[in-house]
Design a protein around this motif. Structure first.
Motif, PDB file in Angstrom:
ATOM      1  N   ASP A   1       0.824  -1.217   0.000  1.00  0.00           N
ATOM      2  CA  ASP A   1       0.000   0.000   0.000  1.00  0.00           C
ATOM      3  C   ASP A   1       0.860   1.271   0.000  1.00  0.00           C
ATOM      4  O   ASP A   1       0.412   2.327   0.433  1.00  0.00           O
ATOM      5  CB  ASP A   1      -0.965  -0.008   1.172  1.00  0.00           C
ATOM      6  N   PHE A   2       2.061   1.175  -0.533  1.00  0.00           N
ATOM      7  CA  PHE A   2       2.995   2.304  -0.624  1.00  0.00           C
ATOM      8  C   PHE A   2       2.330   3.511  -1.285  1.00  0.00           C
ATOM      9  O   PHE A   2       1.575   3.367  -2.253  1.00  0.00           O
ATOM     10  CB  PHE A   2       4.211   1.874  -1.448  1.00  0.00           C
ATOM     11  N   VAL A   3       2.653   4.710  -0.767  1.00  0.00           N
ATOM     12  CA  VAL A   3       2.190   5.973  -1.349  1.00  0.00           C
ATOM     13  C   VAL A   3       3.357   6.941  -1.378  1.00  0.00           C
ATOM     14  O   VAL A   3       4.077   7.079  -0.385  1.00  0.00           O
ATOM     15  CB  VAL A   3       1.034   6.601  -0.531  1.00  0.00           C
ATOM     16  N   GLN A   4       3.553   7.603  -2.512  1.00  0.00           N
ATOM     17  CA  GLN A   4       4.522   8.698  -2.600  1.00  0.00           C
ATOM     18  C   GLN A   4       3.765   9.973  -2.933  1.00  0.00           C
ATOM     19  O   GLN A   4       2.976  10.013  -3.886  1.00  0.00           O
ATOM     20  CB  GLN A   4       5.577   8.476  -3.675  1.00  0.00           C
TER      21      GLN A   4
ATOM     22  N   ARG B   1       2.829  15.261  -8.211  1.00  0.00           N
ATOM     23  CA  ARG B   1       1.922  14.115  -8.341  1.00  0.00           C
ATOM     24  C   ARG B   1       1.914  13.291  -7.062  1.00  0.00           C
ATOM     25  O   ARG B   1       2.816  13.400  -6.234  1.00  0.00           O
ATOM     26  CB  ARG B   1       2.299  13.244  -9.534  1.00  0.00           C
ATOM     27  N   THR B   2       0.919  12.431  -6.973  1.00  0.00           N
ATOM     28  CA  THR B   2       0.849  11.424  -5.915  1.00  0.00           C
ATOM     29  C   THR B   2       0.707  10.072  -6.593  1.00  0.00           C
ATOM     30  O   THR B   2      -0.124   9.904  -7.485  1.00  0.00           O
ATOM     31  CB  THR B   2      -0.360  11.683  -4.991  1.00  0.00           C
ATOM     32  N   LEU B   3       1.538   9.138  -6.176  1.00  0.00           N
ATOM     33  CA  LEU B   3       1.467   7.763  -6.682  1.00  0.00           C
ATOM     34  C   LEU B   3       0.962   6.905  -5.536  1.00  0.00           C
ATOM     35  O   LEU B   3       1.597   6.822  -4.489  1.00  0.00           O
ATOM     36  CB  LEU B   3       2.842   7.317  -7.185  1.00  0.00           C
ATOM     37  N   GLU B   4      -0.201   6.273  -5.720  1.00  0.00           N
ATOM     38  CA  GLU B   4      -0.927   5.675  -4.605  1.00  0.00           C
ATOM     39  C   GLU B   4      -0.868   4.167  -4.523  1.00  0.00           C
ATOM     40  O   GLU B   4      -1.725   3.562  -3.885  1.00  0.00           O
ATOM     41  CB  GLU B   4      -2.369   6.163  -4.637  1.00  0.00           C
ATOM     42  N   SER B   5       0.123   3.553  -5.126  1.00  0.00           N
ATOM     43  CA  SER B   5       0.322   2.110  -4.924  1.00  0.00           C
ATOM     44  C   SER B   5       1.752   1.761  -5.320  1.00  0.00           C
ATOM     45  O   SER B   5       2.407   2.489  -6.063  1.00  0.00           O
ATOM     46  CB  SER B   5      -0.661   1.289  -5.762  1.00  0.00           C
TER      47      SER B   5
ATOM     48  N   LEU C   1       6.248   7.902   1.416  1.00  0.00           N
ATOM     49  CA  LEU C   1       7.382   8.743   1.033  1.00  0.00           C
ATOM     50  C   LEU C   1       6.860  10.117   0.656  1.00  0.00           C
ATOM     51  O   LEU C   1       5.988  10.240  -0.208  1.00  0.00           O
ATOM     52  CB  LEU C   1       8.123   8.110  -0.155  1.00  0.00           C
ATOM     53  N   GLU C   2       7.372  11.122   1.341  1.00  0.00           N
ATOM     54  CA  GLU C   2       7.082  12.526   1.002  1.00  0.00           C
ATOM     55  C   GLU C   2       8.346  13.088   0.371  1.00  0.00           C
ATOM     56  O   GLU C   2       9.414  13.023   0.983  1.00  0.00           O
ATOM     57  CB  GLU C   2       6.734  13.333   2.250  1.00  0.00           C
TER      58      GLU C   2
END
Length: 108
Positions: free
Chosen positions: A29-32, A37-41, A102-103
């Motif tokens: 369930d990784f999110v950056q 942008r936001t990458l949600e998987s 990850l931010e």
């Protein structure tokens, strides 16, 4: 794996185009989140890095990696050869030995 070693391995996997290792470092369930942008998987992130990165031939020069338990901060520069493209600061949240969040902040 030690939290700082895990984060260093993350950058190595990116720079070496080792997407199998990269996927293994990330929680399902990784999110950056980053400014553009936001990458949600995990799948979306690995696909972006493998197929859609604007310049896949860059490298990460780390200036510091600090851990406080399962929270890790990294600071460095993205290089294209010897040319600095931008500076970055990444903030990682780890869970069960994988990167969960990850931010990313950058100078461009």
């Amino acid at each position: 794996m030690d939290p700082t070693a895990l984060v260093r391995r993350y950058y190595d996997a990116l720079d070496e185009h080792d997407y199998e290792t990269l996927e293994g470092l990330l929680a399902p369930d990784f999110v950056q989140r980053r400014p553009d942008r936001t990458l949600e998987s995990r799948e979306a992130f690995v696909r972006f890095m493998r197929d859609d990165r604007p310049n896949p031939d860059t490298s990460h020069e780390l200036e510091g990696v600090l851990a406080d338990g399962d929270r890790v901060a990294a600071r460095g520069r993205v290089l294209d050869g010897e040319t600095e493209l931008f500076a970055f600061a990444d903030f990682f949240d780890l869970e069960d030995g994988r990167i969960e969040r990850l931010e990313t902040y950058s100078s461009h």
